[in-house]
Design a protein around this motif. Structure first.
Motif, PDB file in Angstrom:
ATOM      1  N   CYS A   4       0.831  -1.201   0.000  1.00 46.22           N
ATOM      2  CA  CYS A   4       0.000   0.000   0.000  1.00 46.22           C
ATOM      3  C   CYS A   4       0.866   1.252   0.000  1.00 46.22           C
ATOM      4  O   CYS A   4       0.695   2.154  -0.805  1.00 46.22           O
ATOM      5  CB  CYS A   4      -0.918  -0.017   1.221  1.00 46.22           C
ATOM      6  SG  CYS A   4      -1.745   1.527   1.481  1.00 46.22           S
ATOM      7  N   ARG A   8       1.351   3.915  -2.931  1.00 44.15           N
ATOM      8  CA  ARG A   8       0.965   5.298  -2.714  1.00 44.15           C
ATOM      9  C   ARG A   8       2.113   6.241  -3.097  1.00 44.15           C
ATOM     10  O   ARG A   8       1.913   7.275  -3.728  1.00 44.15           O
ATOM     11  CB  ARG A   8       0.595   5.507  -1.239  1.00 44.15           C
ATOM     12  CG  ARG A   8       0.071   6.925  -0.981  1.00 44.15           C
ATOM     13  CD  ARG A   8       0.428   7.384   0.400  1.00 44.15           C
ATOM     14  NE  ARG A   8      -0.301   6.626   1.407  1.00 44.15           N
ATOM     15  CZ  ARG A   8      -1.566   6.901   1.774  1.00 44.15           C
ATOM     16  NH1 ARG A   8      -2.209   7.881   1.200  1.00 44.15           N
ATOM     17  NH2 ARG A   8      -2.140   6.194   2.709  1.00 44.15           N
ATOM     18  N   ARG A 139      -6.826   3.334  -5.441  1.00 44.82           N
ATOM     19  CA  ARG A 139      -7.878   3.730  -4.499  1.00 44.82           C
ATOM     20  C   ARG A 139      -8.863   2.587  -4.257  1.00 44.82           C
ATOM     21  O   ARG A 139      -9.296   2.360  -3.139  1.00 44.82           O
ATOM     22  CB  ARG A 139      -8.605   4.977  -5.006  1.00 44.82           C
ATOM     23  CG  ARG A 139      -7.911   6.244  -4.532  1.00 44.82           C
ATOM     24  CD  ARG A 139      -8.727   7.478  -4.863  1.00 44.82           C
ATOM     25  NE  ARG A 139      -8.531   7.876  -6.239  1.00 44.82           N
ATOM     26  CZ  ARG A 139      -7.523   8.658  -6.627  1.00 44.82           C
ATOM     27  NH1 ARG A 139      -6.658   9.116  -5.753  1.00 44.82           N
ATOM     28  NH2 ARG A 139      -7.390   8.988  -7.894  1.00 44.82           N
ATOM     29  N   GLU A 143      -7.688   2.454  -0.729  1.00 42.63           N
ATOM     30  CA  GLU A 143      -8.292   3.553  -0.005  1.00 42.63           C
ATOM     31  C   GLU A 143      -9.656   3.140   0.475  1.00 42.63           C
ATOM     32  O   GLU A 143     -10.447   2.595  -0.273  1.00 42.63           O
ATOM     33  CB  GLU A 143      -8.384   4.783  -0.890  1.00 42.63           C
ATOM     34  CG  GLU A 143      -7.427   5.803  -0.384  1.00 42.63           C
ATOM     35  CD  GLU A 143      -7.589   7.146  -1.013  1.00 42.63           C
ATOM     36  OE1 GLU A 143      -8.635   7.399  -1.623  1.00 42.63           O
ATOM     37  OE2 GLU A 143      -6.660   7.920  -0.886  1.00 42.63           O
ATOM     38  N   GLN A 147     -14.211   6.816   5.236  1.00 46.31           N
ATOM     39  CA  GLN A 147     -13.219   7.060   6.254  1.00 46.31           C
ATOM     40  C   GLN A 147     -13.781   8.112   7.180  1.00 46.31           C
ATOM     41  O   GLN A 147     -14.139   9.207   6.734  1.00 46.31           O
ATOM     42  CB  GLN A 147     -11.951   7.577   5.571  1.00 46.31           C
ATOM     43  CG  GLN A 147     -10.698   7.149   6.249  1.00 46.31           C
ATOM     44  CD  GLN A 147      -9.481   7.630   5.492  1.00 46.31           C
ATOM     45  OE1 GLN A 147      -9.569   8.073   4.351  1.00 46.31           O
ATOM     46  NE2 GLN A 147      -8.337   7.537   6.126  1.00 46.31           N
ATOM     47  N   GLU A 167     -13.095   3.058   9.319  1.00 47.78           N
ATOM     48  CA  GLU A 167     -13.039   3.023   7.867  1.00 47.78           C
ATOM     49  C   GLU A 167     -13.566   1.709   7.323  1.00 47.78           C
ATOM     50  O   GLU A 167     -13.513   0.672   7.977  1.00 47.78           O
ATOM     51  CB  GLU A 167     -11.620   3.294   7.365  1.00 47.78           C
ATOM     52  CG  GLU A 167     -10.586   2.341   7.914  1.00 47.78           C
ATOM     53  CD  GLU A 167      -9.259   2.506   7.182  1.00 47.78           C
ATOM     54  OE1 GLU A 167      -8.680   3.591   7.258  1.00 47.78           O
ATOM     55  OE2 GLU A 167      -8.838   1.541   6.528  1.00 47.78           O
ATOM     56  N   LYS A 169     -13.730  -0.588   3.653  1.00 48.96           N
ATOM     57  CA  LYS A 169     -13.211  -0.728   2.303  1.00 48.96           C
ATOM     58  C   LYS A 169     -14.309  -1.253   1.384  1.00 48.96           C
ATOM     59  O   LYS A 169     -15.272  -1.872   1.835  1.00 48.96           O
ATOM     60  CB  LYS A 169     -12.031  -1.700   2.305  1.00 48.96           C
ATOM     61  CG  LYS A 169     -10.789  -1.075   2.904  1.00 48.96           C
ATOM     62  CD  LYS A 169      -9.578  -1.938   2.709  1.00 48.96           C
ATOM     63  CE  LYS A 169      -9.566  -3.095   3.666  1.00 48.96           C
ATOM     64  NZ  LYS A 169      -8.241  -3.726   3.796  1.00 48.96           N
ATOM     65  N   GLY A 206     -12.127   9.030  -0.568  1.00 47.14           N
ATOM     66  CA  GLY A 206     -10.992   9.925  -0.459  1.00 47.14           C
ATOM     67  C   GLY A 206     -11.332  11.398  -0.490  1.00 47.14           C
ATOM     68  O   GLY A 206     -10.471  12.235  -0.292  1.00 47.14           O
TER      69      GLY A 206
END
Lengths: 671, 373
Positions: A4, A8, A139, A143, A147, A167, A169, A206
């Motif tokens: 991850c 990123r 994402r 991500e 969140q 959060e 997913k 996001g």
């Protein structure tokens, strides 16, 4: 390196290069533009690779991506994106082009001057596509869809959410576990736009969002299915689903809506007839309508608030199948619950809340029921209540051939007969809506029986009420000396039944069991204000009341700031304790308890169950109506199963066959 | 553009707002009335001053204010106790009218047969019973066959009002009255004693005693407790074995009876005969009184005096400033309007909210050329 973080990092680089390439293009520095565009494409490719496997320097990223695709390493939801990005990743083989033209040396210091505007434009277009694709893949995979950061919500006197980070997913079923009052529903009400957080931020895909209403939330794809359904009973399923949508301005395209609903229900296995009217549907079907309503609005983040409370075991299985299918399609499902078995059965990850704070987020496969329970209550939990053997005495309640209508005027009770003895708990099992509520109401005088008889035994010595200020009933030994005499109490008023010391813990605590705006003290005297010592003639004796209330608050540990606090400000467990304190204070000979622990946390549930058992030991006959089979098995001496207004069978709780009970709940006669 | 205001429900009614709202509402109502006065060509400030002095500025005006406050108190208390139980008694006007009829009947026809000392008590009882019976009809209809009490109480007003008119235009008309509508004057023994030098009569004590009585009933008795429970949660009341029927009937007996007493106070304390002017809308204004007084007996007393002052002040500016007395009614309506509107703020709050600026994604760092990890 963590895939991850690596991905990123590379994505950030790719985006940076793309930005600069755009600038160079604007400045007409074609060579610089091409150089940065190339770097952007390269990093975009590496981003995609890094999402799945460590990046190898020796390979071109495009090549590596192709290998990954061929190997089938790339999972379904993102596979398509990657395939689409591939041409962009490959179109920029500048390195080979330059190598072929100028030799290896030129790779690092190529004659950039060679490039013109057209080439720069081509490079830039490719770079844009590649970076967008890489971003999407990243994402989607890493991500969180949702969140929530530092969410704080204060209600008067309660910090419902205290800096909660949460959060979810895409593609997961995420359980939100906690006792009642832990802040689960508050948190989800914030996410669905019903409440606003005092502090904290919410990011969806996001993006920071500001949810001002449920409409804002649904536009972002967040849909919540509440515990209490919000459906218009006389309308059809389709009408309910399109209700409140902005699109049908004036005329409803019912046929179109029905078609779409049928599609959706097939896609997710939510069987329901779009033309049926809501009141004709079972609770389980109504829940499906609620879910469909959200899907119809395009929700891909679905929040379900204790969805299984109203379902049969079979319906629970169906629901779980639907939820799994939704998760498999890349949607996120948030599942609020305090039932550990369900959480273990359905969820991928579990976030545990306690007292408004996050205790932990764990993978369901890496935890156990026991661990979750510990996290939830902060101590070891006993799943068994202590049931002392009580020898049942004489029959207190005898019900013969009882019939009654429900609110719609349909026959809800069909020839119900049973008896309950003193010191005995008769559990009534059954799916909600099979006549349990009507049964409780008829016995407590709130609904008229159309046929049949209700007999209640008379205490031999004291034909009238016993003083109301005894928090516990008399010992049964006093009562068993004489042969019982029975009195026909069919269709007596609630008041006469109260006089017979029949107490009732109703299903609807705030709607029926309590007067929300009146003080705790006013609520505690509701059943005994008529008689001395609380009353003196027509007057209330304020001094006696004060003592009486203080004693009950103490004896039942009701957490209230003062006696004068409006009862609606108390928490769920304390509301129920208030009701129980009052109902036990009349010294019940018969107690009708309807869903006494529904919605209560483990601690409160335990205390309510122990109070019921204590009454049983004191010789009360208890009719316990519950949807919780475990509870019925743990507390009852016998269990009667109701189905469509009939008792399908009565079985002893000890050694009861759950499967048999389940079958009877579904309408099969007991053998 | 989004309106940067949001109405949010308060979790608990605000005490500050509960305290401030009446004042601000009153102020806004006065401003609103001021605009109307300006349009009508009067100076609002001098008008308000004249109204205030006209209502409370002298012994005479104070006495007149109290005179008007008496029926408002009695009807307001009656209405408020029914409202406490969510029984919407709009019929105080009619109950007042039949109370007046009963009192007049006793004074006119039984005066000779009764000892003088018993005349007033008989009138008192008769008017209470008459009002109570008038209130009982809608109560029974509601209790037994669920007829909407708003309609029945309202309709029964017209019956009572027209009955009063029929009586003093017809059978009870004073034969020696030169054809003027109205009954003969009652014998003096049927007059409520007055405070010397004023028109304020014993009815004032009826109002005060009734307020104390209601306050005691609501706070200290089983009956008051039952009324509170029914008013807050009728389902819980049935669950606790509290009879809705019985309480509807009892409460309407008290509610109608108090309004009936107001009728007696009017005929026996002021006009000393049954004549036009008995039913001038006290029973309707009482609804406003009850509501503005928040159904609390002391609040009702206070608001009754204030609204009576408004009415008297309105009459005064008619004389002193040649303005229509309707100004007072406009103000009365405006106060109620703003007050009820303002109630919103005790349960909701407005919140200014500026959309937080969209957060730009933080700019990525740009390293040197090349893409090595």
């Amino acid at each position: 390196m963590n895939p991850c973080n690596d991905a990123r990092y590379r994505l950030t680089l790719a985006e940076g290069y793309l930005d600069r390439a755009e600038q160079f293009y604007a400045d007409a520095s074609w060579h610089d533009c091409v150089r940065d565009a190339q770097a952007a494409v390269e990093n975009a490719g590496k981003t995609i690779v890094a999402c799945f496997t460590p990046v190898e320097k020796t390979h071109e990223p495009a090549e590596q991506v192709r290998v990954l695709l061929d190997e089938g390493t790339i999972p379904d939801p993102v596979c398509e994106m990657v395939v689409e990005a591939l041409p962009a990743l490959e179109a920029l083989g500048w390195r080979e082009h330059i190598q072929a033209t100028y030799g290896d040396e030129a790779t690092f210091t190529p004659p950039w001057e060679l490039f013109n505007e057209t080439q720069a434009e081509g490079a830039l277009t490719a770079a844009r596509r590649a970076v967008v694709a890489a971003g999407e893949v990243y994402r989607t995979l890493f991500e969180p869809l949702v969140q929530m950061v530092g969410i704080t919500k204060r209600f008067p006197g309660v910090l419902a959410n205290d800096h909660i980070d949460f959060e979810v997913k895409a593609g997961e079923v995420h359980a939100l576990l906690g006792e009642n009052g832990a802040g689960k529903t508050t948190l989800m009400s914030i996410l669905s736009g019903l409440y606003r957080a005092d502090r904290g931020e919410i990011y969806i895909r996001g993006q920071r969002v500001n949810l001002r209403s449920p409409r804002d939330a649904i536009e972002l794809g967040i849909g919540m299915v509440h515990q209490h359904f919000m459906l218009v009973e006389p309308h059809t399923v389709a009408e309910n689903i399109v209700l409140g949508l902005k699109t049908p301005r004036f005329f409803l395209d019912t046929a179109g809506a029905e078609r779409r609903i049928t599609e959706l229900s097939e896609q997710y296995g939510l069987q329901v007839d779009p033309r049926a009217r809501i009141w004709q549907l079972s609770v389980g079907e109504q829940q499906r309508v609620e879910i469909l309503k959200m899907l119809y609005r395009g929700a891909d983040i679905l929040i379900l608030d204790e969805p299984t409370a109203v379902l049969t075991p079979q319906e629970v299985e169906d629901l779980f199948a639907t939820l799994r299918r939704m998760a498999a399609e890349g949607q996120a499902v948030i599942f609020i619950s305090h039932k550990l078995d369900e959480v273990m059965a359905i969820s991928d990850r579990v976030t545990v809340l306690r007292h408004g704070k996050v205790v932990a987020t764990v993978n369901a496969t890496e935890t156990s029921k026991g661990e979750l329970a510990r996290m939830m209550v902060g101590r070891e939990v006993l799943f068994q209540v202590e049931k002392k053997p009580v020898k049942p005495g004489k029959v207190i309640l005898r019900v013969e051939g009882l019939r009654a209508l429900n609110d719609k005027g349909l026959l809800a009770l069909k020839d119900i007969s049973f008896t309950i003895r003193e010191g005995e708990i008769l559990g009534i099992a059954g799916v909600a809506g099979n006549g349990q509520r009507e049964l409780a109401e008829v016995i407590t005088g709130l609904r008229k029986a159309t046929a049949g008889r209700i007999y209640i035994s008379q205490p031999p010595n004291h034909p009238t009420t016993q003083p109301p200020n005894h928090p516990t009933a008399q010992s049964p030994n006093h009562l068993t000396t004489q042969p019982p005499s029975y009195r026909d109490m069919t269709n007596c008023s609630p008041r006469e039944l109260i006089r017979q010391r029949v107490s009732h813990v109703p299903e609807d605590r705030l709607g029926m069991g309590l007067v929300p705006n009146l003080a705790v003290s006013d609520n505690l005297i509701l059943k005994s204000y008529r008689d001395p010592p609380l009353a003196k003639g027509p007057f209330l004796d304020r001094f006696s009341i004060r003592n009486f209330v203080a004693r009950l608050i103490e004896a039942f540990s009701i957490a209230t700031p003062t006696q004068e606090t409006p009862v609606r400000l108390l928490s769920g467990g304390n509301l129920q304790r208030t009701i129980l304190a009052r109902e036990i204070s009349i010294g019940p000979r018969l107690m009708v308890a309807v869903h006494p622990t529904r919605g209560l946390d483990i601690g409160a549930t335990e205390s309510v169950r122990n109070l019921l058992l204590e009454q049983k030991e004191n010789g009360a006959a208890i009719l316990l109506i519950s949807e919780d089979l475990e509870e019925l098995l743990a507390l009852s001496d016998r269990i009667a199963v109701m189905y469509e207004g009939e008792i399908m069978g009565i079985v002893p709780a000890e050694g009861a066959d759950i499967e048999e009970i389940g079958l009877m709940m579904a309408g099969t006669e007991s053998q | 553009m989004m309106i940067p205001l949001k109405v949010e429900k308060r979790l608990a009614p605000s005490r500050t707002a509960g305290f401030l709202v009446p004042f601000i509402s009153l102020l806004l109502a006065l401003v609103f009335g001021g605009v109307i006065l300006l349009v009508a060509g009067a100076n609002p400030l001098t008008t308000y001053k004249a109204m205030f002095l006209g209502a409370f500025g002298s012994k005479y005006s104070l006495s007149e204010t109290m005179v008007k406050a008496i029926p408002l108190m009695l009807c307001g208390l009656g209405v408020s106790i029914a409202f406490r139980m969510l029984f919407w008694n709009i019929g105080a006007e009619g109950q007042l009218a039949v109370g007046g009829i009963a009192a007049a009947g006793v004074a006119l026809f039984w005066a000779d047969g009764l000892p003088e000392a018993l005349l007033l008590p008989t009138m008192f009882v008769a008017s209470f019973v008459a009002g109570a019976l008038w209130g009982l009809v809608p109560a029974l209809l509601k209790a037994f066959i669920r007829v909407n009490e708003i309609i029945t109480t309202l309709m029964m007003n017209y019956i009572a009002i027209l009955w009063v008119e029929y009586l003093f235009y017809g059978p009870w008309k004073d034969p020696a009255g030169y054809g003027f509508p109205g009954t003969a004057q009652f014998p003096e023994a049927a007059w409520l004693p007055r405070l010397p030098g004023t028109r304020v009569h014993l009815g004032l004590t009826f109002g005060i005693v009734a307020a104390v009585f209601i306050w005691l009933v609501m706070g200290r008795t089983k009956w008051g407790y039952e009324i509170r429970v029914i008013g807050e949660n009728p389902r819980a009341a049935s669950y606790a074995g509290i009879s809705l029927m019985r309480n509807i009937i009892l409460v309407m007996i008290l509610s109608g009876g108090l309004a009936g007493l107001a009728g007696m106070a009017e005929v026996s304390g002021i006009s000393h005969r049954l004549q036009k002017g008995l039913t001038v809308g006290y029973g309707y204004t009482a609804i406003i009184v009850a509501w503005l007084g928040k159904l609390n007996p002391w609040g009702v007393l206070l608001v009754a005096i204030l609204l009576a002052g408004l009415l008297v002040g309105g009459d005064q500016i008619q004389i002193t400033m040649q303005l229509p007395a309707a100004v007072a009614l406009i103000l009365q309506g405006a106060i109620l309007f703003f007050m009820l509107g303002g109630e919103l703020f005790t349960r909701y709050r407005l919140r200014l909210e500026w959309m937080p600026a969209e957060q730009a994604l933080s700019p990525p760092p740009i390293g040197g050329r090349g893409s090595e990890p």
